[in-house]
Motif scaffolding. Structure first.
Motif, mmCIF file in Angstrom:
data_model
loop_
_atom_site.group_PDB
_atom_site.id
_atom_site.type_symbol
_atom_site.label_atom_id
_atom_site.label_comp_id
_atom_site.label_asym_id
_atom_site.label_seq_id
_atom_site.Cartn_x
_atom_site.Cartn_y
_atom_site.Cartn_z
ATOM 1 N N ALA A 34 0.846 -1.255 0.021
ATOM 2 C CA ALA A 34 -0.165 0.021 0.040
ATOM 3 C C ALA A 34 0.914 1.147 0.172
ATOM 4 O O ALA A 34 0.684 2.197 -0.713
ATOM 5 C CB ALA A 34 -1.018 0.118 1.126
ATOM 6 N N GLU A 35 1.968 1.205 0.727
ATOM 7 C CA GLU A 35 2.741 2.196 0.986
ATOM 8 C C GLU A 35 3.357 2.452 -0.514
ATOM 9 O O GLU A 35 3.714 3.769 -0.992
ATOM 10 C CB GLU A 35 3.765 2.143 1.954
ATOM 11 N N LEU A 36 4.015 1.534 -1.155
ATOM 12 C CA LEU A 36 4.873 1.662 -2.442
ATOM 13 C C LEU A 36 3.709 1.897 -3.683
ATOM 14 O O LEU A 36 4.407 2.698 -4.407
ATOM 15 C CB LEU A 36 5.381 0.262 -2.873
ATOM 16 N N THR A 37 2.515 1.764 -3.751
ATOM 17 C CA THR A 37 1.532 1.935 -4.519
ATOM 18 C C THR A 37 0.713 2.961 -4.394
ATOM 19 O O THR A 37 -0.056 3.618 -5.327
ATOM 20 C CB THR A 37 0.816 0.660 -4.949
ATOM 21 N N GLY A 38 0.384 3.408 -3.114
ATOM 22 C CA GLY A 38 -0.562 4.472 -3.047
ATOM 23 C C GLY A 38 -2.306 3.801 -2.951
ATOM 24 O O GLY A 38 -3.039 4.464 -3.021
ATOM 25 N N ARG A 39 -2.018 2.369 -3.230
ATOM 26 C CA ARG A 39 -3.383 1.800 -3.284
ATOM 27 C C ARG A 39 -3.948 1.068 -1.889
ATOM 28 O O ARG A 39 -2.998 0.946 -1.096
ATOM 29 C CB ARG A 39 -3.358 0.729 -4.372
ATOM 30 N N GLU B 199 -10.423 -5.950 -8.225
ATOM 31 C CA GLU B 199 -9.243 -6.149 -9.131
ATOM 32 C C GLU B 199 -8.207 -5.701 -8.101
ATOM 33 O O GLU B 199 -6.960 -6.586 -8.231
ATOM 34 C CB GLU B 199 -9.187 -5.248 -10.290
ATOM 35 N N THR B 200 -8.156 -4.704 -7.448
ATOM 36 C CA THR B 200 -6.895 -4.213 -6.741
ATOM 37 C C THR B 200 -6.561 -5.315 -5.739
ATOM 38 O O THR B 200 -5.499 -5.632 -5.406
ATOM 39 C CB THR B 200 -7.413 -2.813 -5.990
ATOM 40 N N THR B 201 -7.735 -5.864 -4.956
ATOM 41 C CA THR B 201 -7.410 -6.916 -3.945
ATOM 42 C C THR B 201 -6.839 -8.102 -4.614
ATOM 43 O O THR B 201 -6.083 -8.553 -3.793
ATOM 44 C CB THR B 201 -8.619 -7.015 -3.264
ATOM 45 N N ARG B 202 -7.349 -8.466 -5.552
ATOM 46 C CA ARG B 202 -6.696 -9.745 -6.347
ATOM 47 C C ARG B 202 -5.276 -9.425 -6.571
ATOM 48 O O ARG B 202 -4.433 -10.294 -6.442
ATOM 49 C CB ARG B 202 -7.704 -10.003 -7.659
ATOM 50 N N ARG C 228 3.722 -8.885 -13.353
ATOM 51 C CA ARG C 228 2.509 -8.444 -13.812
ATOM 52 C C ARG C 228 1.174 -7.798 -13.121
ATOM 53 O O ARG C 228 0.925 -6.883 -13.542
ATOM 54 C CB ARG C 228 1.912 -9.616 -15.049
ATOM 55 N N TYR C 229 0.930 -8.501 -12.270
ATOM 56 C CA TYR C 229 -0.027 -7.910 -11.208
ATOM 57 C C TYR C 229 0.275 -6.731 -10.619
ATOM 58 O O TYR C 229 -0.491 -6.062 -10.126
ATOM 59 C CB TYR C 229 -0.462 -9.143 -10.074
ATOM 60 N N GLY C 230 1.619 -6.741 -10.056
ATOM 61 C CA GLY C 230 2.184 -5.664 -9.495
ATOM 62 C C GLY C 230 2.111 -4.374 -10.459
ATOM 63 O O GLY C 230 1.726 -3.346 -9.903
ATOM 64 N N ARG C 231 2.296 -4.364 -11.516
ATOM 65 C CA ARG C 231 2.176 -3.459 -12.521
ATOM 66 C C ARG C 231 0.627 -2.823 -12.636
ATOM 67 O O ARG C 231 0.193 -1.818 -12.908
ATOM 68 C CB ARG C 231 2.345 -3.648 -14.081
ATOM 69 N N LYS C 232 -0.335 -3.775 -12.285
ATOM 70 C CA LYS C 232 -1.746 -3.367 -12.238
ATOM 71 C C LYS C 232 -2.139 -2.479 -11.268
ATOM 72 O O LYS C 232 -3.055 -1.712 -11.311
ATOM 73 C CB LYS C 232 -2.572 -4.548 -12.364
ATOM 74 N N ILE C 233 -1.408 -2.532 -10.203
ATOM 75 C CA ILE C 233 -1.587 -1.605 -9.086
ATOM 76 C C ILE C 233 -0.273 -0.611 -8.970
ATOM 77 O O ILE C 233 -0.235 0.072 -7.966
ATOM 78 C CB ILE C 233 -1.741 -2.242 -7.806
ATOM 79 N N GLU C 234 0.364 -0.387 -9.949
ATOM 80 C CA GLU C 234 1.314 0.534 -10.371
ATOM 81 C C GLU C 234 2.531 0.243 -8.992
ATOM 82 O O GLU C 234 2.950 1.293 -8.366
ATOM 83 C CB GLU C 234 0.981 1.966 -10.223
#
Length: 611
Positions: free
Chosen positions: A261-266, A273-276, A318-324
């Motif tokens: 959360a700290e690294l992405t701001g999400r 989708e974010t949770t997944r 790949r999933y990491g890029r989805k949440i920046e």
């Protein structure tokens, strides 16, 4: 109910069985010893198979442990509430000692006792084997549960597919089991039972009563001894005990969630989708941390365990890029897991730097081509969509093509580093499939052109006790000692895999061996075979074994007492066996290949020839 953490549940479980005469043994490696049928340790029983078959364990016949496990069959499902590739299995073991009449009351006591899990007995249900044409139903287990305190209406007789536990590999110990469930809500109807998918019942524990040994031809024989093998998945148990809906909402993951959360701001849990994406990164980085940090640590590659590691790291990217998630972040998330587990698994602390280095290298390698590969994937989909639109206009009866070609899938793998499973997953998200037969044909054509044939795997069952496998196992001791004498004492085993046909031995060395070195090693091994040296076994304490100069390759897996094997003064190793009685039984040792396994690791394949 009480609030539980991973630390206090581990300690509570181990102490409960320690108080009942069990010896606490450490987790074995994630990489199985001498079992060609599986890539990873998949269950608590897996490392103990020789002892379940009757071999004497140095720590005795009552054991308890927390075993590191990896199961890869559900990788594509990771991201939901419950699936994990890595998990910890709490277990206790009777090796020919106690059986049902002791284990079932203990299970009830641990589940319901005020000093333990403190689950109300009316909130528990159990299943027992319901019988079939080969075995009668397990009335003994049902009666023991009812006597312990489980309501009769909460005892369910279930078919073999529910209450039969098979071997870890293709062959091995197995038997009927009884499973325990927490009742979370009212049943959905009169036919509702613990196999129902309504969520009323959540499994928490499993007791296996091992009486049989499955053979390679599919038949069963009686074991020399009756065993008990239990398994309580730590992550799932924490989820159930704390009333959570997801294994990711336990203390195991909370710090890593905060880091992402700290690294992405999400925000975890904000939307589906974010949770997944959070969960995929969490699970896969944790699994990669344990794979790389294992005492037989592996690195990403295109074969075997290394391929699975590469696949999960790249899926995490790949999933990491989805949440920046910024590039280079996987190692930072892994650091959280090292801190969380280092007190339980010291090998993670020992290999902390290697974990970060390998994650950074693999993430960097994939990140360079990820965007290009995604563009290429979109071209594939776009081309199919344009073709389908054009053909549908020409012919109203045209059936749209919904499969990405095998050559295109192989191009994504070969050029952009997309494991075919990632291509499948992306295609599925868009409503498409992948021509796997075409992919395999393209892959094999590429191998043929580059003369890179692949080794057959998984061709036989558990090899531990077969005569030729035993000889090859003994030959690895001679090979290890010979390598040390020819290449230097700093050479150590990094892994082995043994079938009836050959041995495969990995060792640390930073260059190819010369022809002269290979010939010298081969000659030295054969010299010791011709001397017909007895192979002597002694049980010692770990400290005694060290003092007497025995080599301990992966010390964190050993208990207080160990088996040691001496081949004269030539080879002295801590090992679980099995071994030949003398070196003269082995035949002629022949090295058939010496090659790179991974960075800084070489691999020898060898055979024994009998004239």
């Amino acid at each position: 109910m009480k609030e539980y953490t991973s630390e206090n549940l581990r300690d509570m479980y181990l102490n409960f069985f320690k108080e009942r005469g069990h010896k606490v043994i450490p987790s074995a490696s994630l990489i199985p010893e001498n079992d060609p049928t599986v890539l990873f340790t998949t269950a608590g029983m897996h490392p103990l198979v020789p002892y379940l078959l009757g071999e004497k364990h140095p720590a005795g016949n009552r054991l308890t442990d927390v075993q590191k496990c990896v199961r890869t069959g559900d990788i594509d499902d990771v991201g939901d509430e419950r699936h994990c590739t890595f998990f910890e299995m709490l277990g206790n073991w009777s090796l020919g000692d106690y059986f049902k009449k002791e284990m079932i009351p203990w299970s009830y006591e641990f589940l319901t006792g005020k000093d333990y899990l403190d689950i109300p007995s009316d909130k528990l249900a159990v299943t027992v084997f319901g019988g079939d044409e080969t075995l009668p139903r397990d009335d003994e287990a049902a009666e023991l549960w009812e006597k312990a305190g489980i309501k009769k209406e909460n005892i369910y007789f279930m078919p073999r597919e529910n209450n039969w536990w098979g071997p870890a590999g293709l062959t091995g110990p197995c038997g009927t089991d009884t499973e325990m469930f927490v009742i979370r809500k009212p049943k959905c109807g009169p036919d509702c039972n613990p196999d129902c998918k309504c969520g009323a019942f959540l499994e928490i524990w499993n007791d296996v009563f091992m009486r049989f040994n499955k053979q390679a031809d599919g038949s069963y024989t009686e074991l020399k001894q009756k065993n008990v093998d239990t398994g309580m998945g730590l992550e799932r148990a924490l989820c159930v005990l704390n009333g959570k809906t997801s294994v990711y909402e336990t203390d195991i993951f909370e710090n890593a969630i905060r880091k992402i959360a700290e690294l992405t701001g999400r925000e975890y849990g904000k939307d589906k989708e974010t949770t997944r994406a959070f969960r995929v990164v969490l699970d896969h980085v944790r699994t990669a941390t344990f794979m790389i940090g294992d005492e037989k640590g592996i690195v990403p590659s295109n074969t075997d365990q290394g391929y699975i590691l590469r696949r999960i790291i790249r899926r995490a990217v790949r999933y990491g890029r989805k949440i920046e998630l910024p590039e280079g972040s996987l190692a930072a998330v892994a650091e959280i897991f090292v801190e969380k587990y280092k007190g339980v698994y010291p090998e993670l602390e020992i290999n902390r730097a290697r974990i970060a280095e390998e994650l950074d290298k693999e993430e960097s390698k994939f990140s360079k081509t990820l965007q290009q590969g995604l563009k290429e994937f979109e071209k594939c989909i776009g081309g199919l969509e344009r073709k389908n639109a054009f053909m549908s206009q020409k012919d109203p009866a045209y059936v749209p093509e919904k499969v990405i070609g095998g050559k295109q899938a192989f191009h994504l793998y070969d050029t952009y580093g997309f494991p075919v499973e990632i291509t499948q997953e992306m295609a599925k998200e868009r409503g498409y499939g992948v021509d796997l037969e075409g992919y395999q044909a393209a892959f094999e054509e590429h191998q043929s052109k580059s003369k890179a044939g692949s080794e057959q795997k998984f061709a036989c069952g558990l090899a531990d006790h077969k005569e030729e496998t035993t000889r090859l196992h003994t030959a690895t001791h001679l090979l290890h000692a010979a390598l040390k004498k020819v290449l230097g004492e700093e050479v150590n085993q990094r892994g082995s895999n043994i079938t009836e046909e050959r041995l495969r031995f990995d060792f640390n060395f930073d260059r190819p061996m010369t022809k002269e070195e290979i010939a010298e090693v081969e000659s030295l091994v054969n010299e010791k075979i011709r001397e017909n040296i007895p192979v002597e076994m002694k049980e010692l304490s770990l400290e005694e074994a060290k003092a007497e100069g025995f080599t301990g390759l992966f010390e964190s897996k050993y208990g207080e007492r160990v088996k040691t094997y001496s081949i004269g003064d030539f080879s002295r190793e801590i090992c679980g066996g099995p071994h030949a009685a003398t070196t003269g039984e082995l035949g002629t040792f022949k090295i058939v290949k010496e090659q790179s396994s991974s960075a800084g690791v070489r691999r020898i394949k060898a055979v024994l020839v009998h004239e």
